[in-house]
Design an enzyme around this catalytic site. Structure first.
Site, mmCIF file in Angstrom:
data_model
loop_
_atom_site.group_PDB
_atom_site.id
_atom_site.type_symbol
_atom_site.label_atom_id
_atom_site.label_comp_id
_atom_site.label_asym_id
_atom_site.label_seq_id
_atom_site.Cartn_x
_atom_site.Cartn_y
_atom_site.Cartn_z
ATOM 1 N N ASN A 37 1.966 -0.301 -12.990
ATOM 2 C CA ASN A 37 3.105 -1.323 -13.464
ATOM 3 C C ASN A 37 2.682 -2.448 -14.038
ATOM 4 O O ASN A 37 1.945 -3.416 -13.773
ATOM 5 C CB ASN A 37 3.952 -1.736 -12.295
ATOM 6 C CG ASN A 37 5.400 -1.829 -12.459
ATOM 7 O OD1 ASN A 37 5.828 -1.984 -13.645
ATOM 8 N ND2 ASN A 37 6.323 -2.575 -11.606
ATOM 9 N N HIS A 122 15.585 0.033 1.020
ATOM 10 C CA HIS A 122 15.498 -1.503 0.841
ATOM 11 C C HIS A 122 16.852 -2.035 0.738
ATOM 12 O O HIS A 122 17.623 -2.133 -0.331
ATOM 13 C CB HIS A 122 14.759 -1.275 -0.608
ATOM 14 C CG HIS A 122 13.437 -0.752 -0.773
ATOM 15 N ND1 HIS A 122 13.633 0.643 -0.906
ATOM 16 C CD2 HIS A 122 12.258 -1.241 -0.707
ATOM 17 C CE1 HIS A 122 12.195 0.994 -0.822
ATOM 18 N NE2 HIS A 122 11.365 -0.153 -0.809
ATOM 19 N N ARG A 147 14.085 -1.750 5.068
ATOM 20 C CA ARG A 147 13.273 -2.899 4.723
ATOM 21 C C ARG A 147 14.379 -4.102 4.305
ATOM 22 O O ARG A 147 15.295 -3.834 3.912
ATOM 23 C CB ARG A 147 12.353 -2.649 3.559
ATOM 24 C CG ARG A 147 11.271 -3.742 3.020
ATOM 25 C CD ARG A 147 10.492 -3.597 1.981
ATOM 26 N NE ARG A 147 11.407 -3.950 0.830
ATOM 27 C CZ ARG A 147 10.619 -4.500 -0.252
ATOM 28 N NH1 ARG A 147 9.464 -4.161 -0.512
ATOM 29 N NH2 ARG A 147 11.389 -4.859 -1.111
ATOM 30 N N TYR A 159 11.330 -12.162 -4.590
ATOM 31 C CA TYR A 159 10.887 -10.987 -4.559
ATOM 32 C C TYR A 159 11.733 -10.207 -3.720
ATOM 33 O O TYR A 159 11.992 -10.612 -2.530
ATOM 34 C CB TYR A 159 9.443 -10.951 -4.275
ATOM 35 C CG TYR A 159 9.299 -9.478 -3.744
ATOM 36 C CD1 TYR A 159 8.951 -8.550 -4.845
ATOM 37 C CD2 TYR A 159 9.236 -9.205 -2.448
ATOM 38 C CE1 TYR A 159 8.647 -7.194 -4.485
ATOM 39 C CE2 TYR A 159 8.817 -7.644 -2.136
ATOM 40 C CZ TYR A 159 8.723 -6.628 -3.104
ATOM 41 O OH TYR A 159 8.335 -5.391 -3.028
ATOM 42 N N ASP A 217 8.361 -7.148 3.778
ATOM 43 C CA ASP A 217 7.184 -7.262 3.034
ATOM 44 C C ASP A 217 7.063 -8.753 2.576
ATOM 45 O O ASP A 217 7.864 -9.442 1.999
ATOM 46 C CB ASP A 217 7.814 -6.477 1.634
ATOM 47 C CG ASP A 217 6.286 -6.415 0.703
ATOM 48 O OD1 ASP A 217 5.390 -7.041 0.857
ATOM 49 O OD2 ASP A 217 6.493 -5.553 -0.214
ATOM 50 N N HIS A 219 4.582 -9.951 0.597
ATOM 51 C CA HIS A 219 4.269 -9.698 -0.688
ATOM 52 C C HIS A 219 3.141 -10.779 -1.025
ATOM 53 O O HIS A 219 3.287 -11.443 -1.921
ATOM 54 C CB HIS A 219 5.456 -9.802 -1.523
ATOM 55 C CG HIS A 219 5.212 -8.879 -2.611
ATOM 56 N ND1 HIS A 219 4.894 -9.338 -3.959
ATOM 57 C CD2 HIS A 219 5.544 -7.662 -3.019
ATOM 58 C CE1 HIS A 219 4.836 -8.163 -4.931
ATOM 59 N NE2 HIS A 219 5.284 -7.361 -4.156
ATOM 60 N N GLU A 243 4.413 -6.497 6.232
ATOM 61 C CA GLU A 243 3.476 -6.004 5.097
ATOM 62 C C GLU A 243 2.970 -7.079 4.275
ATOM 63 O O GLU A 243 3.645 -8.164 4.052
ATOM 64 C CB GLU A 243 4.378 -5.068 4.021
ATOM 65 C CG GLU A 243 3.860 -4.575 2.972
ATOM 66 C CD GLU A 243 4.710 -3.749 2.036
ATOM 67 O OE1 GLU A 243 5.813 -3.511 2.396
ATOM 68 O OE2 GLU A 243 4.436 -3.407 0.974
ATOM 69 N N GLU A 269 -1.181 -1.548 -0.649
ATOM 70 C CA GLU A 269 -0.459 -0.977 -1.978
ATOM 71 C C GLU A 269 -1.412 -1.472 -3.188
ATOM 72 O O GLU A 269 -1.144 -0.562 -4.015
ATOM 73 C CB GLU A 269 0.840 -1.540 -2.215
ATOM 74 C CG GLU A 269 1.218 -2.996 -2.434
ATOM 75 C CD GLU A 269 2.697 -3.401 -2.644
ATOM 76 O OE1 GLU A 269 3.511 -2.813 -1.730
ATOM 77 O OE2 GLU A 269 2.867 -4.131 -3.592
ATOM 78 N N ARG A 290 -1.051 1.521 3.160
ATOM 79 C CA ARG A 290 0.099 1.319 2.159
ATOM 80 C C ARG A 290 -0.222 1.944 0.889
ATOM 81 O O ARG A 290 0.497 1.821 0.149
ATOM 82 C CB ARG A 290 0.470 -0.224 2.138
ATOM 83 C CG ARG A 290 1.340 -0.719 2.921
ATOM 84 C CD ARG A 290 2.752 -0.090 3.102
ATOM 85 N NE ARG A 290 3.427 -0.880 2.056
ATOM 86 C CZ ARG A 290 4.436 0.044 1.299
ATOM 87 N NH1 ARG A 290 4.577 1.088 1.573
ATOM 88 N NH2 ARG A 290 4.941 -0.597 0.518
ATOM 89 N N ASP A 323 7.739 2.203 -9.182
ATOM 90 C CA ASP A 323 6.868 2.160 -10.319
ATOM 91 C C ASP A 323 5.919 3.499 -10.223
ATOM 92 O O ASP A 323 4.956 3.523 -10.638
ATOM 93 C CB ASP A 323 6.385 1.160 -10.529
ATOM 94 C CG ASP A 323 6.039 0.025 -9.268
ATOM 95 O OD1 ASP A 323 7.075 -0.613 -8.871
ATOM 96 O OD2 ASP A 323 4.831 0.034 -8.869
ATOM 97 N N GLU A 346 7.703 4.968 1.999
ATOM 98 C CA GLU A 346 8.723 4.047 1.303
ATOM 99 C C GLU A 346 9.487 5.048 0.452
ATOM 100 O O GLU A 346 8.980 5.927 -0.571
ATOM 101 C CB GLU A 346 8.020 3.033 0.567
ATOM 102 C CG GLU A 346 8.904 2.348 -0.084
ATOM 103 C CD GLU A 346 8.056 1.061 -0.866
ATOM 104 O OE1 GLU A 346 6.680 1.174 -0.873
ATOM 105 O OE2 GLU A 346 8.617 0.226 -1.270
ATOM 106 N N TRP A 409 2.100 -13.627 -6.525
ATOM 107 C CA TRP A 409 3.392 -13.133 -6.608
ATOM 108 C C TRP A 409 3.278 -11.787 -5.876
ATOM 109 O O TRP A 409 4.207 -11.473 -5.021
ATOM 110 C CB TRP A 409 3.805 -12.686 -8.217
ATOM 111 C CG TRP A 409 5.344 -11.933 -8.286
ATOM 112 C CD1 TRP A 409 6.324 -12.868 -8.164
ATOM 113 C CD2 TRP A 409 5.622 -10.795 -8.090
ATOM 114 N NE1 TRP A 409 7.439 -11.902 -8.057
ATOM 115 C CE2 TRP A 409 7.119 -10.851 -8.158
ATOM 116 C CE3 TRP A 409 4.785 -9.452 -8.002
ATOM 117 C CZ2 TRP A 409 7.701 -9.398 -8.200
ATOM 118 C CZ3 TRP A 409 5.400 -8.331 -8.083
ATOM 119 C CH2 TRP A 409 6.761 -8.389 -8.089
#
Ligand code: GCO
Ligand code: MG
Length: 409
Positions: A37, A122, A147, A159, A217, A219, A243, A269, A290, A323, A346, A409
């Site tokens: 992405n 989500h 989530r 986010y 998450d 993030h 997460e 991830e 993940r 993505d 997910e 981010w």
């Protein structure tokens, strides 16, 4: 069976995807996902310039040997660009092998260990009432694990919060990569976040009770001590996982979090190698892996990683936002069905345009995903449809603290 032609297809049906298509001398076509992405063309160039010429003429059946040839043979190994490219080759070769065998890929991976893969959806809301509506809509749509992400008082955009959460049913239209000349900049305040999140989970548990598996998450935004504090404050709400509590590249951060909280931890991830995980597994610092097939070197590498995780009682929770293309998602579903240490998958439905380009056969029913019994991965690429959606540059956002300092981010 020789590899006769290889083509890298970049298409943008709502968002960018990079797909590798390998065709063999007996006319079988295999697909692999190489989407990274916001950095799609870097992978496409790596594939076109450095990988495609190495593949033509090779024995299509030698999946492991081709993996090692591209990984060790490149000398410059690991990293998100090269591992996504390698993933696409590997996945396409597994797709070919399973089609040649006339079997769904999960059969070649050992056969089904379960009826289907528990998926999480989500839910999000700009505030708590909107979030509760979104959770209800997801439950109505059949999700059995959710989530939870919300807006934070004082911050404009956060986010994971969908724009149309209000009336959008289970539609999660949150796409962080925007088609702007420069990345969008968002403002972040960790203290405001840490104050708010426990109140959100308190409201969700009060409304939906103790049974529903809930995920969150972080993030990559907290320091280790902040993450430890959040994990502790969420313990009464019994999360399925927290997460990416801290940025992924520092394994020692997880040591500190683990000393303070029993909230289960998921990470990976943005990892791309089994070597990112070995200290985390050996020291028992995580509960869920993940990674996606797409970013970790393909089915071959992901299966080995998950088998290693199984030794430590750690389960899968593969990355599956939009993505990851339908090709990458299908590869994950075959692994989900076959491995013993499956945890959760997910799942974010792709847009209708994306599903016009990628014809899928996987299904979602009663909260479970199934890859289907079609031979191979069970996904085909409509190249005419793909050509209608040319590449459009898009960037993921950049975060700044309220004083202007750049933040994760
Ligand atoms: C997730 C992820 C995504 C990422 C995205 C970035 O848990 O699904 O955090 O939402 O932000 O994959 O490209
Ligand atoms: Mg995430």
């Amino acid at each position: 069976m020789r590899i006769e032609s290889v083509r890298t297809v970049v298409t943008s049906p709502g968002r960018n995807f990079v797909t590798l298509r390998i065709t063999t001398s007996d006319g079988i076509t295999g697909l692999g996902d190489a989407t990274l992405n916001g950095r799609e063309l870097a992978v496409a160039a790596y594939l076109t310039e450095h990988v495609e010429p190495l593949l033509v003429g090779r024995d299509a059946g030698r999946v492991e040997d081709t993996w090692q040839y591209l990984y060790r043979g490149a000398y410059w190994r690991r990293g998100p660009v090269t591992m996504a490219a390698l993933a696409a080759v590997d996945t396409a070769l597994w797709d070919i092998k399973a089609q040649a065998a006339g079997m769904p890929l999960y059969e070649l991976l050992g056969g089904a260990s379960r009826r289907g893969a528990l998926a999480y959806g989500h839910a999000s809301g700009r505030d708590v009432p909107e979030l509760l509506d979104s959770i209800r809509a997801h439950l109505d749509a059949g999700y059995r694990a959710i989530r939870v992400q919300t807006g934070i008082p004082g911050l404009d955009s956060v986010y994971g919060v969908a724009a149309s959460a209000a009336g959008g049913g289970d539609r999660y239209d949150y796409e962080p990569a925007r088609r702007t000349a420069l990345p969008v900049e968002e403002t972040w305040d960790t203290r405001a976040y840490l104050r708010h999140v426990p109140t959100v989970f308190e409201a969700v548990r009060a409304e939906f009770g103790p049974e529903l598996p809930l995920l969150h998450d972080g993030h990559h935004r907290m320091t280790p001590i902040q993450a430890a504090k959040l994990g502790k404050s969420l313990e009464p709400y019994d999360l399925f996982w927290l997460e990416d509590a801290t940025p992924g590249e520092d394994p020692t951060a997880l040591r500190l979090i683990r000393q303070h909280t029993t909230t289960p931890l998921a990470i990976g991830e943005v990892f791309n190698s089994v070597h990112d995980y070995t200290p985390l597994l050996q020291e028992r610092l995580i509960d869920y892996v993940r990674s996606a097939v797409t970013h970790t070197g393909g089915v071959t590498a992901m299966k080995k990683l998950l088998d290693l995780a199984a030794v430590y009682g750690v389960k899968s929770g593969m990355h599956g936002p939009t993505d990851i293309s339908p090709v990458g998602q299908a590869a994950a579903l075959h692994l989900d069905l076959a491995i013993h240490n499956f945890g959760i998958q997910e799942y974010m439905r792709h847009s209708p345009d994306t599903l016009d380009v990628f014809r899928t056969s996987y299904t979602f029913a009663d909260g479970l995903l199934h890859p289907s019994d079609a031979p191979g991965l069970g996904v085909t690429l409509d190249e005419e449809a793909a050509a209608r959606f040319p590449y459009a540059p898009a960037y993921l956002p950049v975060n700044r603290l309220t004083d202007g300092t750049v933040h994760d981010w």
